[in-house]
Scaffold this motif. Structure first.
Motif, PDB file in Angstrom:
ATOM      1  N   VAL A 283       0.868  -1.188   0.000  1.00 23.89           N
ATOM      2  CA  VAL A 283       0.000   0.000   0.000  1.00 23.89           C
ATOM      3  C   VAL A 283       0.904   1.238   0.000  1.00 23.89           C
ATOM      4  CG1 VAL A 283      -1.795   1.278   1.252  1.00 23.89           C
ATOM      5  CG2 VAL A 283      -1.696  -1.215   1.441  1.00 23.89           C
ATOM      6  N   GLU A 284       0.558   2.214  -0.838  1.00 21.77           N
ATOM      7  CA  GLU A 284       1.305   3.480  -0.819  1.00 21.77           C
ATOM      8  C   GLU A 284       1.121   4.157   0.538  1.00 21.77           C
ATOM      9  OE1 GLU A 284       3.393   4.845  -2.969  1.00 21.77           O
ATOM     10  OE2 GLU A 284       3.181   2.988  -4.110  1.00 21.77           O
ATOM     11  N   ILE A 285       2.189   4.685   1.092  1.00 22.44           N
ATOM     12  CA  ILE A 285       2.106   5.326   2.421  1.00 22.44           C
ATOM     13  C   ILE A 285       1.108   6.482   2.401  1.00 22.44           C
ATOM     14  CG2 ILE A 285       3.440   6.406   4.297  1.00 22.44           C
ATOM     15  CD1 ILE A 285       4.406   3.577   3.637  1.00 22.44           C
TER      16      ILE A 285
ATOM     17  N   ALA B  32      -3.674   5.508  11.286  1.00 22.88           N
ATOM     18  CA  ALA B  32      -3.764   4.063  11.035  1.00 22.88           C
ATOM     19  C   ALA B  32      -2.523   3.343  11.549  1.00 22.88           C
ATOM     20  CB  ALA B  32      -3.939   3.803   9.546  1.00 22.88           C
ATOM     21  N   ALA B  33      -2.750   2.241  12.271  1.00 21.83           N
ATOM     22  CA  ALA B  33      -1.662   1.325  12.637  1.00 21.83           C
ATOM     23  C   ALA B  33      -1.483   0.327  11.495  1.00 21.83           C
ATOM     24  CB  ALA B  33      -1.999   0.600  13.934  1.00 21.83           C
ATOM     25  N   VAL B  34      -0.296  -0.240  11.420  1.00 20.55           N
ATOM     26  CA  VAL B  34       0.043  -1.092  10.272  1.00 20.55           C
ATOM     27  C   VAL B  34       0.641  -2.409  10.759  1.00 20.55           C
ATOM     28  CG1 VAL B  34       1.661  -1.303   8.346  1.00 20.55           C
ATOM     29  CG2 VAL B  34       0.411   0.844   8.699  1.00 20.55           C
TER      30      VAL B  34
ATOM     31  N   ALA C  71       9.081   2.326   6.279  1.00 23.55           N
ATOM     32  CA  ALA C  71       8.550   3.567   5.692  1.00 23.55           C
ATOM     33  C   ALA C  71       7.304   4.030   6.453  1.00 23.55           C
ATOM     34  CB  ALA C  71       8.228   3.351   4.218  1.00 23.55           C
ATOM     35  N   CYS C  72       6.458   3.082   6.855  1.00 23.64           N
ATOM     36  CA  CYS C  72       5.239   3.441   7.616  1.00 23.64           C
ATOM     37  C   CYS C  72       5.633   4.096   8.939  1.00 23.64           C
ATOM     38  CB  CYS C  72       4.387   2.211   7.890  1.00 23.64           C
ATOM     39  SG  CYS C  72       3.573   1.530   6.439  1.00 23.64           S
TER      40      CYS C  72
END
Ligand code: NAP
Length: 275
Positions: free
Chosen positions: A198-200, A207-209, A224-225
């Motif tokens: 998913v694009e950042i 949102a948590a990832v 990156a997130c």
């Protein structure tokens, strides 16, 4: 032991042998690569020899039919990743759900009222998605969207698991993500290259990832997130916790988690309190 195809890359022998050393056991945890047609006879031999172990891709679903008794969790997922012998019976269980639950708790906590209001978006509809969906259901999640390259596969999975969730085709990911508070990657994207699932820029700020993929030094997407300010972690906690849960099934004692993480040379991610 762990059986799969391939298994050479598996980290399980590293942390399971460290756990065995920690409890002073002389038992060793090995690996065995098997083609699908070899699995039934091999598991039958494990039952006779009272060997316990784990099953990884692509044999988890196949193993459901090779054990003599399946736990309720294995039946819900439709896959076996852990086996042992009990009173002469080969038992099949699934600890991927416990692993996924631990990862979800680390990111979001375990308050049902929080989970029931939390919009969750998961990419992928395969085996790891199945275990994670059950962990989400058990946590109390009620607003789940699956973004799937093959929507019919996602719809079939939800029907089989009897879970109420929305299915969105991959090209509509951007709209599905608008309100997301937890975004999960259950696809192999990022496993063998540096691609992002998913694009950042599409992730809402709070949102948590959770990336179920794990690699040494985390996946580039998770890094990156986090750099963009998201609570984020990869699949390593799920991996270690599924192993810890399996260890507890085999030995009936608490798994020495610190020794397992130490063997990998990594500490579990410590998240700041949620905003
Ligand atoms: P799987 O059963 O093969 O399912 C993969 C899913 O991802 C399918 O829905 C597939 O869609 C989708 N997909 C594959 N490539 C894609 C792409 N390029 N773009 C969009 N969607 C794609 O695999 P799995 O067992 O769920 O495992 C998925 C990943 O999770 C693995 O690569 C592994 O790294 C990770 N995993 C981690 C743990 C852990 O303990 N942390 C445990 C298990 C798995 P289609 O249906 O269209 O093919």
């Amino acid at each position: 032991m762990i059986i799969g195809q391939p298994v050479a890359h598996s980290l399980s022998p590293i942390f399971q042998n460290a756990a065995l050393d920690q409890i002073g056991s002389a038992v060793r945890y090995g690996r065995q690569e098997l083609a699908p047609e070899q699995v039934p006879a091999f598991l039958a031999a494990c039952a006779s020899a009272r060997v316990a172990g784990n099953i990884t891709l692509p044999h988890k679903e196949l193993a459901m039919g090779c054990v003599q008794w399946t736990t309720a969790v294995a039946q819900r997922v439709g896959a076996v990743n852990t086996f042992w012998t009990e009173g002469g019976t080969l038992v099949g269980h699934n600890t991927d759900v416990a692993g996924a639950s631990a990862a979800l708790r680390a990111l979001i906590g375990s308050t049902p009222a929080v989970w029931s209001e939390l919009p969750v978006v998961m990419f992928g509809a395969g085996g790891s998605a199945a275990a994670t969906l059950i962990a989400l259901q058990d946590a109390g999640a009620r607003a789940i969207t699956i973004v799937a390259r093959t929507p019919s596969r996602a719809a079939g999975l939800l029907e089989r698991l009897e879970i109420d969730a929305r299915v969105v085709a991959g090209h509509k990911a951007a709209s599905a993500l608008q309100d997301a508070r937890l975004v999960i990657n259950a696809t192999p994207v990022g496993l063998r290259d540096d691609a992002w699932p998913v694009e950042i820029g599409l992730l809402p700020p709070r949102a948590a990832v959770l990336d179920l993929v794990y690699r040494r030094g985390e996946t580039p997407w998770v890094r990156a997130c986090r750099a963009a300010g998201h609570r984020a972690e990869d699949g390593l906690r799920m991996l270690v916790e599924q192993g810890a849960a399996a260890f507890e099934c085999w030995f009936g004692v608490p798994a020495p988690r610190d020794a397992m993480w130490d063997a990998l040379g990594i500490r579990p991610v410590a998240h700041p309190d949620p905003a």
